[in-house]
Scaffold this motif. Sequence first.
Motif, short mmCIF file in Angstrom:
data_model
loop_
_atom_site.label_atom_id
_atom_site.label_comp_id
_atom_site.label_asym_id
_atom_site.label_seq_id
_atom_site.Cartn_x
_atom_site.Cartn_y
_atom_site.Cartn_z
N UNK A 151 1.94 14.87 4.78
CA UNK A 151 3.24 15.51 4.65
C UNK A 151 3.20 16.94 5.21
N UNK B 290 -4.13 6.13 7.51
CA UNK B 290 -3.64 5.27 6.44
C UNK B 290 -2.35 5.80 5.83
N UNK B 291 -1.91 6.95 6.26
CA UNK B 291 -0.84 7.61 5.52
C UNK B 291 0.39 7.96 6.35
N UNK C 174 3.45 6.13 8.61
CA UNK C 174 4.12 4.91 9.07
C UNK C 174 5.09 5.30 10.18
N UNK D 153 1.68 10.01 -4.63
CA UNK D 153 2.29 11.25 -4.18
C UNK D 153 3.14 11.88 -5.29
N UNK E 200 9.53 14.36 3.40
CA UNK E 200 8.26 13.80 3.86
C UNK E 200 8.43 12.72 4.91
N UNK F 165 0.83 -1.20 0.00
CA UNK F 165 0.00 0.00 0.00
C UNK F 165 0.87 1.26 0.00
N UNK F 166 1.96 1.21 0.76
CA UNK F 166 2.85 2.36 0.78
C UNK F 166 3.48 2.61 -0.59
N UNK G 88 0.94 4.50 -2.43
CA UNK G 88 0.91 5.87 -1.92
C UNK G 88 2.05 6.68 -2.51
N UNK H 209 -0.52 9.98 13.15
CA UNK H 209 -1.18 8.79 12.61
C UNK H 209 -2.67 8.79 12.92
N UNK I 201 5.52 9.83 5.85
CA UNK I 201 4.17 10.19 5.42
C UNK I 201 3.97 9.82 3.96
N UNK I 202 2.72 9.51 3.62
CA UNK I 202 2.43 8.99 2.28
C UNK I 202 1.37 9.77 1.51
N UNK I 203 0.89 10.88 2.07
CA UNK I 203 -0.02 11.72 1.28
C UNK I 203 0.41 13.17 1.46
N UNK I 204 -0.14 14.02 0.58
CA UNK I 204 0.23 15.43 0.64
C UNK I 204 -0.22 16.05 1.96
#
Lengths: 268, 112
Positions: free
Chosen positions: B12, B55-56, B58, A188, B32, A180-181, A184, B50, B6-9
């Motif tokens: 981030x 979901x974004x 880790x 991104x 990020x 999943x990462x 992502x 988190x 982080x995995x989304x804008x």
Amino acid sequence: MRIERNGSVWCGRVIELSGVTPRFDGEQVLDAINGTSDELRVVCEKPGDLHAHVGRLRPGMTLRRSAALAAAARSRGWSAPQDEEYEKIQGRIEELSIPDTDTAAARKRLAETTDEIERQRERVARLQGKVKALREHPERQTSEPYRALERAMQKLSELETEHAAAEQTLERARERQRQRHDRHDERLALEDRAANLARAARKHLCDRLHGEFTRTIESLPGPDDDPVTVALTITRLGEIRAPVVLECDRFDNAQTAADWLNAPVVSL
Amino acid sequence: MLLIITYTRSARSSLRNVRRSHEDTVVRWFGRSALFEATELGAFHGLRLREKHPEAVQIERTRPFNEYMEVPERVRKAVWAYAEREHTSTPYAAFAAGTEHPDVATMARRKL
């Protein structure tokens, strides 16, 4: 356009409401134009992107200048060389499906079994001590500590099995999470590219309108860096069909404002 | 330390805000992702992120790496020998072939 409030009706391309009591609230009129007001009804053209920037012109307003200017250029039907690539990337972002994974439950289970095992080991050790002490005194006729130890060891072994299972579950969940990462990451990167393209497109459109913008703003009274002056200029440069809520006194009357802005006007 | 990725804008930019307002907690910053201090406060900020972006974000825990404790000598020797190779263009696989140095597949298989 047509404005209805408590049985009163106002119609026309230019509506002057400044003398009406009770007074109209600019925010509420704007909401009504956007179709999100319960109290007030405004029948008009559907507001577009430019209207979102300059729909309500009033002192102290905030304006995102280049975004608004680009929206004005778009309202003329202009496009930017980046548009095609941008659309393509947006399409790819939408197609990217990212599966849900939640490792919290697995992490929690693992932590719990770890704690339980620790406690159970202590219990087993305690019972072993008792059994050992009992062996040194064969005259005591009791088998209870032996049975308790047996039960405790049985329980420990069950916990260890459960712990191993929890570990495996978490390992599998982590593997899914890694995939999943990756998705992502991909998204991104696409989003960053899309944002860069959008920025470049905005710049392209602003540059193209710049000359006209400078000439137009010079023809308006008032300081060039005032948001109202800038917003009025941008409104005139764009093509706007939904009514603009005017709460500033830069024009002699609503009709003059509507003529200059080349847009329907509600003046408060 | 705690490694926060982080995995989304939006995640981030939340991380960026944490870094701006809690400099003491953020040990290192890589755009990020970031390393937070391994304190309760570091964990607090990581978990808050988190919680906001379930979901974004880790979170992993890092620990100091000591090659003398964790890496077999044959690997360290191979590194040293490879650094001293004659032709800089020789890939490691070719360099290791026919020598006592471990090959790539073997190293990939063996866990530390």
